[in-house]
Design a protein around this motif. Structure first.
Motif, mmCIF file in Angstrom:
data_model
loop_
_atom_site.group_PDB
_atom_site.id
_atom_site.type_symbol
_atom_site.label_atom_id
_atom_site.label_comp_id
_atom_site.label_asym_id
_atom_site.label_seq_id
_atom_site.Cartn_x
_atom_site.Cartn_y
_atom_site.Cartn_z
ATOM 1 N N ASP A 25 43.540 51.123 35.192
ATOM 2 C CA ASP A 25 42.869 52.422 35.210
ATOM 3 C C ASP A 25 43.214 53.141 36.499
ATOM 4 O O ASP A 25 44.057 52.673 37.284
ATOM 5 N N THR B 106 45.115 59.846 32.714
ATOM 6 C CA THR B 106 44.916 59.089 31.473
ATOM 7 C C THR B 106 45.936 57.965 31.405
ATOM 8 O O THR B 106 47.138 58.196 31.614
ATOM 9 N N THR C 75 47.128 54.782 28.803
ATOM 10 C CA THR C 75 46.992 54.223 27.460
ATOM 11 C C THR C 75 48.010 53.100 27.238
ATOM 12 O O THR C 75 49.179 53.243 27.639
ATOM 13 N N PRO C 76 47.572 51.988 26.644
ATOM 14 C CA PRO C 76 46.169 51.632 26.446
ATOM 15 C C PRO C 76 45.541 51.234 27.783
ATOM 16 O O PRO C 76 46.252 51.022 28.754
ATOM 17 N N ARG C 77 44.270 51.143 27.800
ATOM 18 C CA ARG C 77 43.588 50.793 29.037
ATOM 19 C C ARG C 77 43.815 49.337 29.400
ATOM 20 O O ARG C 77 43.834 48.967 30.582
#
Length: 915
Positions: A683, A690, A692-694
């Motif tokens: 993160d 942003t 993705t994915p986290r």
């Protein structure tokens, strides 16, 4: 005029233990100096004061012709002193310079300035209100046996000889490594006798996840040991490399027993205040888990934790483990001790018409006011302490050294009137029949400690009896939560009698292991340690407490690759063996408490010597296999995210505001065990980013392996150019070290190809010789904002090796004396060069660039004058986290003696970002 008594011809003593008229007259003459001292003079160490007066008043030389102050005065009339202040200020440092002093070390925490100052100027300094005391520079020695290095002793070889020897060894090691003809690694026999080799194999524990750090004299041969594979890279506190090689030998022992641990070092030989500062720095700056030293300062108090012991207390309170040599000062069990402690007994023998009575060592058994020294006790320091608090001694005792004819040949008679330490110290000489006398000048009868460090009390030929007691170990080694480590031989016996006529020294079990038949070294210091005061000077509960010291026993007499330490005898070698085993315990048991480590080390130790815990061997000798089995140590995985690579969606190497891109994130397992069920949560604390994915699964990562995954990244359109996006990678896996979290900055914006140059334009700045104060020059930067790249150059118009050249960037003979550091306006620092370059002179047209192919650490003296582009010691990219505008500082510290130079021409080169 001094008012000293006329010279007195030595007379036969009234009895072997009595004070002769001749001796009393000489002591009275010395005391007249003490009683006549002014308020300012009372701030001077008594030996400094008498030396000063002897040089300015010839009558003192005739009055006490045999007396030696023991003060080392250089050819220019300078002496090394510790200026103890109420607070160190720039004004005080400047004042030392104004009287002709050369500042060596400044300790704000210890309120001490160490400096070489003209003897004649000491009274001027002592007259300042902010100066509490001016003492002869605190001396120390290491705990190598044969005979151990003293901080006040000259080097055994010239600077040129030492530098050439080390450079040749380093060069040979590099060539052997390149040709793949390197000799087999030298491994301490302690690895075998402590069963550490089999314990690592059976438990799968190597020290991974733990940092082991040492303090000693220096690490002169560090580069050679690293190049030859005897050591992994070592983090050395910049400017604290020291001089000598005992530190290198200690680090090799640590690495032999715990090869997976990371390593650190700082010198302990820049004075007591610097030693304490470096203990703290190794914990707070280098994050050392286990710290070990082999140094004892002669002014370390036995009855109260002084400044060094207080630093030990701080790092142990924070969770670090601290190991220290018990010392090589002997013990009563082997008849090798030069220590006595007990209550002052008034002999009733006064000192002429002046104040004071001599101590009676015989007590109720008769009268003997002398403690006789052995013939082998020449040139050793002798300390006297009594149980008054530090910096608050109201009772006043003095110490005298006499020869066999009753002549006073050395003395220490500091004034104690409520603000000083209860301490006196002398050095013995080569005179025959030496003996000590303790005189109570004024005050109450106190508990005394008298120690001849590396000396021995022995019956004299004229009938004096020795008086010895246990308790030689003292100082920071005796701190409550420190481990004081005694020594037992691993292999062959120490090769000579400690003194003529002594019995043979014991040998060790190698290639076997230590066991109940193991014998302690005859020179190893004994305990216990009696204390009267808490660190703050308040009395301890019950009036006094006894600390069990030493705590443990470990191996000495072992092999290292370091010249002069093969074999390596002394508690200097024992302490790192014990520290390394503790490092294995931490590695195999993450999160284990210091109390549980102590329980494991002491309860599994093999009892040697007297049954049970004793004052020579502590709980016994350590065996690594038993300790690791007791704690249930097991191989631990250590999965950590590595630096990511980021590409924009178009394949570009940089991201702009509003871009999307791909993050490639490797995770490596540097631990001993398998990292199962590994996953990463990625993160960012940067608003609007942003990812993705986290999270992603990385699966099972074996020891030594790396697994890679990719993530998507979107940078907000509002992100300011030049302000990095921060990625935060949290790695979770099955293991006690889980989770690990690392943050990485990702630049945003297109780096500019335009280089902006900022140069220092001031006058040349002299680099103080052998001083941690160093020389600093500023470079002011404006109009850049965030920088995408920084390089640094040491300039010059014409390069040469000429000493004192005015056309080079830095002129300095022996560039290997220097440490150069660049600091950004935000306070972030990068080390550019650190004690490399051998005997080579001058830096000229040198560029430090993270992208260079070779590190400056690899240079040799044949490349002088040093030019070209080099990788710095630590990355310059770490200076780019904040704006580049403001004042940058370039600092050079000279860590070696006898060579000098100046900073003349330097520049900073910055690239910004495209608009």
């Amino acid at each position: 005029m001094l008012g000293l008594a006329a010279p007195v011809v030595a007379q036969p003593a009234a009895g072997p233990g009595s004070l002769s008229d001749s001796t009393a007259a000489q002591i009275a003459a010395l005391q007249s100096v003490k009683t006549a001292a002014t308020k300012t003079e009372s701030k001077l160490d008594s030996r400094l004061l008498v030396e000063q007066k002897q040089r300015t008043n010839q009558s003192s030389n005739s009055a006490l012709a045999r007396v030696q102050s023991g003060i080392n005065v250089d050819a220019n009339g300078g002496v090394l002193v510790d200026v103890r202040a109420t607070k160190v200020s720039e004004d005080l440092v400047a004042a030392i310079g104004k009287v002709g002093g050369q500042v060596r070390v400044v300790s704000q925490r210890g309120a001490t300035v160490r400096a070489q100052v003209p003897l004649s100027a000491l009274t001027t300094l002592a007259g300042r209100e902010d100066v509490r005391r001016v003492e002869s520079g605190s001396d120390a020695m290491t705990s190598q046996q044969a005979p151990g290095r003293r901080s006040d002793a000259p080097e055994a070889e010239s600077k040129a000889e030492k530098t050439a020897r080390i450079e040749q060894r380093t060069k040979a090691a590099i060539q052997s490594k390149q040709a793949r003809t390197a000799a087999a690694a030298v491994t301490s026999q302690g690895d075998r006798v402590h069963a550490a080799d089999t314990a690592r194999q059976s438990n799968g524990v190597t020290g991974v996840g733990v940092k082991l750090c040492a303090l000693s004299d220096g690490v002169d041969s560090l580069a050679a040991s690293v190049a030859s594979g005897e050591l992994s890279p070592v983090d050395v506190l910049p400017g604290q490399e020291g001089s000598g090689d005992e530190g290198t030998a200690m680090l090799e022992i640590l690495h032999d027993l715990a090869p997976g641990a990371s390593l650190g070092f700082a010198t302990a030989f820049n004075g007591d205040a610097s030693f304490a500062d470096n203990i703290r720095a190794l914990r707070t700056q280098e994050h050392c888990d286990v710290i070990v030293d082999d140094v004892f300062y002669f002014n370390e108090a036995p009855f109260q934790d002084g400044p060094i012991a207080q630093a030990v207390n701080e790092v142990t309170a924070s969770g670090a483990l601290y190991f220290s040599s018990a010392g090589n000062e002997g013990n009563t069990g082997d008849g090798t001790s030069g220590h006595w402690e007990g209550d002052f007994v008034d002999s009733g023998q006064g000192v002429a018409k002046f104040a004071g009575t001599a101590h009676n060592f015989a007590g109720a058994g008769g009268t003997q006011i002398y403690e006789p020294l052995s013939a082998g006790s020449a040139g050793v320091p002798v300390t006297l302490w009594w149980n008054d608090p530090l910096r608050a001694a109201t009772d006043d005792y003095d110490l005298y050294l006499l020869d066999g004819n009753g002549n006073v040949i050395s003395f220490s008679q500091n004034i104690q009137n409520g603000t000083q330490d209860p301490y006196e110290r002398i050095n013995t000489t080569s005179a025959s029949g030496q003996r000590l006398a303790v005189v109570k000048f004024k005050g109450a009868n106190k508990y005394l400690s008298l120690s001849a460090l590396r000396g021995r009390f022995a019956d004299s030929a004229d009938g004096l009896k020795k008086f010895v007691t246990p308790g030689m170990t003292s100082g920071h080694s005796a701190a409550k939560d420190a481990y004081s480590v005694a020594a037992a031989p691993a292999a062959a016996a120490f090769g000579r009698p400690l003194e003529p006529g002594d019995p043979a020294n014991p040998a060790g079990p190698f290639p076997g292991m230590f066991g109940s038949a193991t014998q302690i070294e005859r020179f190893s210091s004994d305990g216990p340690r009696k204390v009267f005061f808490n660190a703050d000077g308040s009395p301890v509960s019950g009036g006094s407490q006894v600390r069990q010291k030493p705590d443990l026993t470990a191996a000495d007499g072992v092999a290292t690759s370091v010249a002069g330490f093969a074999p390596f005898f002394g508690t200097s070698a024992a302490a790192p063996h014990a520290a390394a085993i503790a490092g294995l315990v931490l590695s195999g048991n993450p999160g284990i408490s210091p109390a549980d480590v102590r329980e494991a080390l002491t309860k599994t130790a093999v009892d040697i010597g007297a049954p049970g815990v004793d004052s020579r061997t502590g709980a016994g000798v350590i065996l690594a296999d038993k300790v690791l089995a007791y704690t249930g140590a097991s191989p631990q995985p250590y999965a950590v995210a590595q630096a990511p690579t980021v590409r924009s969606a178009s394949g570009g190497a940089y991201l702009k505001p509003g871009d999307t891109g791909t993050i490639t994130l490797p995770v490596s397992n540097g631990g001993d065990g398998t990292a199962a069920s590994t996953s990463v949560v990625l993160d960012s604390p940067t608003p609007g980013v942003t990812i993705t994915p986290r999270s992603k699964r990385y699966g099972t990562i074996e020891s030594g392996q790396t697994v890679i995954n990719t993530f998507g990244l979107t940078v907000p359109a509002t992100q300011q150019v030049g302000v990095p996006v921060v990625l935060r990678a949290k790695v979770t896996f099955s293991g006690a070290h889980s989770p690990t979290t690392v943050s990485f900055p990702v630049p945003v914006g297109q780096p500019s190809s335009v280089v902006h140059d900022f140069a220092y334009t001031g006058a040349p700045v002299a680099i103080p010789d052998n001083s941690t104060v160093g020389a600093s020059v500023p470079i002011t930067v404006s109009g850049i904002g965030r920088a995408s790249k920084v390089t640094f150059s040491i300039d010059g118009t014409a390069c040469s090796t000429a000493v004192g050249s005015t056309t080079v960037g830095i002129d300095h003979s022996y560039v290997s004396d220097l440490v150069g550091t660049l600091t950004s306006p935000s306070g972030a620092s990068a080390v550019l060069f650190q004690r490399k370059g051998g005997t080579g002179h001058n830096l000229c047209q040198v560029v430090f660039d993270d992208g260079a192919g070779a590190a400056f650490a690899s240079v040799t003296s044949t490349q002088a004058p040093f030019t070209g582009t080099w990788k710095p010691q630590t990355a310059l990219s770490g200076l780019l986290a904040d704006t580049a505008d403001g004042t940058w500082t370039f600092k050079v510290v000279d860590g070696g003696a006898a060579d000098s130079g100046s900073i003349r021409a330097i520049s900073l080169h910055l690239n910004g970002y495209e608009a």
